[in-house]
Structures are given as C-alpha cells and as structure tokens.
Design a protein around this motif. Structure first.
Motif, PDB file in Angstrom:
ATOM      1  N   THR A   4      43.951  46.337  39.518  1.00 51.48           N
ATOM      2  CA  THR A   4      45.179  45.597  39.784  1.00 51.48           C
ATOM      3  C   THR A   4      46.367  46.357  39.193  1.00 51.48           C
ATOM      4  O   THR A   4      46.323  46.797  38.040  1.00 51.48           O
ATOM      5  N   ARG A   5      47.409  46.514  39.964  1.00 50.35           N
ATOM      6  CA  ARG A   5      48.570  47.281  39.526  1.00 50.35           C
ATOM      7  C   ARG A   5      49.777  46.350  39.408  1.00 50.35           C
ATOM      8  O   ARG A   5      50.118  45.646  40.352  1.00 50.35           O
ATOM      9  N   PHE A   6      50.412  46.375  38.248  1.00 52.39           N
ATOM     10  CA  PHE A   6      51.532  45.469  37.999  1.00 52.39           C
ATOM     11  C   PHE A   6      52.572  46.150  37.121  1.00 52.39           C
ATOM     12  O   PHE A   6      52.284  47.124  36.416  1.00 52.39           O
ATOM     13  N   ILE A   7      53.785  45.639  37.179  1.00 54.24           N
ATOM     14  CA  ILE A   7      54.885  46.121  36.357  1.00 54.24           C
ATOM     15  C   ILE A   7      55.278  45.012  35.397  1.00 54.24           C
ATOM     16  O   ILE A   7      55.408  43.844  35.794  1.00 54.24           O
ATOM     17  N   ASN A  34      45.348  34.741  32.876  1.00 53.50           N
ATOM     18  CA  ASN A  34      45.534  33.970  34.104  1.00 53.50           C
ATOM     19  C   ASN A  34      46.583  34.603  35.008  1.00 53.50           C
ATOM     20  O   ASN A  34      46.436  34.607  36.237  1.00 53.50           O
ATOM     21  N   GLU A  35      47.648  35.140  34.416  1.00 50.12           N
ATOM     22  CA  GLU A  35      48.683  35.793  35.217  1.00 50.12           C
ATOM     23  C   GLU A  35      48.143  37.034  35.905  1.00 50.12           C
ATOM     24  O   GLU A  35      48.429  37.290  37.078  1.00 50.12           O
ATOM     25  N   ILE A  36      47.357  37.834  35.190  1.00 49.92           N
ATOM     26  CA  ILE A  36      46.811  39.045  35.787  1.00 49.92           C
ATOM     27  C   ILE A  36      45.770  38.685  36.855  1.00 49.92           C
ATOM     28  O   ILE A  36      45.722  39.311  37.930  1.00 49.92           O
ATOM     29  N   ALA A  37      44.964  37.675  36.592  1.00 48.84           N
ATOM     30  CA  ALA A  37      43.990  37.230  37.604  1.00 48.84           C
ATOM     31  C   ALA A  37      44.713  36.721  38.853  1.00 48.84           C
ATOM     32  O   ALA A  37      44.285  36.974  39.985  1.00 48.84           O
ATOM     33  N   ARG A  38      45.823  36.015  38.656  1.00 45.63           N
ATOM     34  CA  ARG A  38      46.621  35.545  39.797  1.00 45.63           C
ATOM     35  C   ARG A  38      47.188  36.714  40.569  1.00 45.63           C
ATOM     36  O   ARG A  38      47.251  36.707  41.808  1.00 45.63           O
ATOM     37  N   CYS A  39      47.584  37.751  39.837  1.00 45.40           N
ATOM     38  CA  CYS A  39      48.078  38.969  40.487  1.00 45.40           C
ATOM     39  C   CYS A  39      46.972  39.631  41.300  1.00 45.40           C
ATOM     40  O   CYS A  39      47.202  40.078  42.434  1.00 45.40           O
ATOM     41  N   THR A  40      45.776  39.687  40.752  1.00 41.79           N
ATOM     42  CA  THR A  40      44.645  40.268  41.462  1.00 41.79           C
ATOM     43  C   THR A  40      44.398  39.572  42.778  1.00 41.79           C
ATOM     44  O   THR A  40      44.078  40.203  43.809  1.00 41.79           O
ATOM     45  N   ASP A  41      44.568  38.252  42.776  1.00 40.24           N
ATOM     46  CA  ASP A  41      44.295  37.460  43.978  1.00 40.24           C
ATOM     47  C   ASP A  41      45.485  37.343  44.904  1.00 40.24           C
ATOM     48  O   ASP A  41      45.365  36.763  46.004  1.00 40.24           O
ATOM     49  N   ALA A  42      46.654  37.877  44.466  1.00 38.92           N
ATOM     50  CA  ALA A  42      47.875  37.707  45.274  1.00 38.92           C
ATOM     51  C   ALA A  42      47.788  38.492  46.577  1.00 38.92           C
ATOM     52  O   ALA A  42      47.161  39.543  46.649  1.00 38.92           O
TER      53      ALA A  42
END
Length: 353
Positions: free
Chosen positions: A245-248, A345-353
């Motif tokens: 998962t890639r996020f800023i 939870n935020e990163i998991a939500r990002c993974t599923d976005a």
C-alpha cells in the motif's frame, strides 16, 4: 468490627492485591501517548499530569501557569526527547530541578531512526527501508530482568550540559517554531517494542520513588508489555495485506510505525508539522501520486484539511486522516493502544480504497 465480621471480611480483602498506602508520586508527562504508558504502570495508584495540552504541537508550546505548576510539583518528569520538544529542557531544569527525569529516547536498547530527506521517500528498497532499525527480532526477551541498572542511575540530576539553551525559560514560553526535522526522528512511541522497554523504565523510576509499591509497578509494567505484544500481533495480522500500500503522510512522523508493521509511506507533504509545503514540493508530490499509484494522502487533525483537499482533490488518491498523538482519544491508560489501532485502521482502509 466484631470478630465474626472480621473473619468474613478477611477472605474478601485477601482477594485483592495490596497496594501500600504511601504518598502517590507526582508524575508530569509531555504528550498523550506517554501519559497512557505511565498510566498503565501507575494503575490504581493515581494518574500522571499532562503538561502539554492534547492537540497542541509539542514542537513549540507555551506552558500555562497550571502546567508549569505540574512540573514544579513533580517527583518524576517523563518526556520523549529534546528532539521533539526543543524548548522543554530549560523549563524542566528551572521548574523540576529536584525531580527525577526520564527522557525516553535515552532508554538503552530502543530503536532509533533518522528523519527521511525530501518530499518523496525511496520505495521498494528492500532492507534499505529499515536503515537505523535495530533490536527488532521481536524475541520479547526484555522483560523484568532487562538490565534495570541501565545507566539510568536515575538520581538524574540532569545537568543537561548537552542541552544548553541560550533562551531563558523563566517565562516558560517557547519562542517560535524552530524545531528541525533533521537527524534523529523522535516519534519513537509509534513502535510498540520501544513502548515495552519504556514501561520497564517507568516502573523502575516509580519503584525508586515509591519503593513500598515497587512490586505493583513492575507487575503493571509486565502486564502492559504482554498486552502490547498481543496488540502488535493483532495489528500485524490487520496489515498483512498492506505491505504494498502506498500513501503520503502529512509529515514524517510515522516511520517507527511503518518499520514495526511493514508498511511504507511514499512521501510527506510538509517538512515539519508547523510548516507549509513549497509549490515545488507540492508539484513533486502530485507527480508522485499520478505516476506511482499512490492510493492515499493523509492529513492530520491539528491542521486544516482543506489544504490537502486543494492540493490532492483532483487526483485519484483517497484522502484520510492520520494522527501521531491521539487527538480526540480518551486520555487514559488505553489511549496508546487505541492510537496504534487507529493508525492501522487508516492504513487498512487505504489498502481497501
């Protein structure tokens, strides 16, 4: 009480752990996650006092009179590091010079990391991702016997010779946001392995102040460490599918969490939590989002989210919120666990976005 009542009451009393009725230590702490860890160890003995308001940036802060008083009354001051609160050591020396001092980044054996440079971070670098990371075999063998002589003589008169600040903290105010996001990254509480070591260090300090209750503090620390091990395993399972998962993030505060749970930020919007990004930095991040399949961009609750929406609203990235301090969480012993859960939870939500 008659003899019969005394005989009936004794088994009930024996069912509860005995806590000696000594004076409760006054403990002053800097940020909510540290409050939570200290509260875990203090248990039913009492609560620490927070001297930086929840939601305020610890990097630059002006103490209120009541907060200065909490330092003045302290038997023990527990704080992260001068790297997080560069204004604080002078205030501690002037207000809490007779107290014990526990600077958590000085506890031996913890993981320390350097701030990453630039708006974007290297991705898919294998082991390079973990530079500076040590002692993370998670063997969890650092329980009670974990070298509590650890150089913290903890009479800790803390001359702070290496922390000499030219400015006078007599008025207990911070003079501007001069926090530098270079060198050691002090956001080390986001690694639960560090937090476990800190529980032991806190227990040892409290035991020296309040020796009649030393066993109680050490038992609380041991239970807290077990709970954090379970929490870590739970979050590892929660994020098992998030390694790619890639996020800023808003600023480079989450590296310890990333290392602990095998996730990786691709960049940071701001150099620090008190600075605005330059147009060139924004353009670099927008290009990263569009070219590298960045799934999410995270703001922080202390700052206006509209800026993030203005910059990234036209991209495909999901915009969420991450918070390294636990703003909005209940200030109690459970805050630390809730904070790590919230980030996961935020990163998991990002993974599923």
């Amino acid at each position: 009480m008659n003899n019969r009542l005394a005989r009936l009451s004794w088994p009930l009393l024996a069912a509860f752990p005995l806590v000696a009725a000594a004076e409760v230590p006054h403990v002053a702490v800097d940020i909510p996650p540290v409050y939570s860890l200290v509260a875990k160890v203090m248990g039913e003995r009492g609560d620490p006092e927070l001297f930086i308001q929840p939601g305020a940036s610890p990097h630059g802060y002006s103490l209120r009179p009541s907060e200065a008083q909490s330092l003045d009354d302290a038997d023990l001051v527990v704080w992260v590091s001068d790297a997080l609160t560069p204004w604080l050591s002078g205030a501690i020396d002037s207000l809490a010079g007779d107290a014990r001092h526990l600077e958590l980044m000085d506890v031996p054996g913890i993981t320390t990391l350097e701030y990453r440079e630039g708006a974007t971070f290297a991705l898919n670098d294998g082991d390079e991702h973990g530079h500076g990371h040590h002692d993370h075999d998670h063997d969890h063998d650092h329980d009670h016997d974990h070298d509590h002589d650890h150089d913290h003589d903890h009479d800790h008169d803390h001359d702070h010779d290496h922390h000499e600040h030219d400015h006078d903290h007599g008025d207990h105010e911070h003079h501007g946001h001069n926090h530098s996001h270079t060198g050691m990254n002090p956001h080390a509480w986001l690694d639960p392995v560090n937090a476990r070591r800190w529980l032991d260090a806190i227990a040892e300090q409290l035991s020296e102040i309040d020796p009649d209750n030393a066993a109680y503090y050490r038992d609380n620390a041991a239970q807290g460490k077990e709970d954090l091990t379970s929490l870590q395993e739970h979050i590892q399972d929660r994020l098992a599918n998030s390694a790619d998962t890639r996020f800023i993030v808003f600023h480079d505060a989450y590296q310890y969490f990333e290392e602990a749970f095998n996730v990786q930020a691709a960049g940071a919007i701001s150099i620090g939590d008190a600075s605005s990004p330059s147009p060139a930095r924004i353009e670099e991040l927008q290009t990263l989002v569009n070219d590298e399949n960045i799934q999410c961009v995270f703001s922080e609750p202390q700052f206006n989210p509209q800026m993030v929406h203005n910059v990234f609203g036209d991209t495909s990235a999901y915009i969420g919120v991450m918070d390294p301090l636990g703003v909005g969480l209940t200030l109690d012993a459970g805050l630390y666990d809730a904070l790590l859960e919230q980030l996961a939870n935020e990163i998991a939500r990002c993974t599923d976005a």
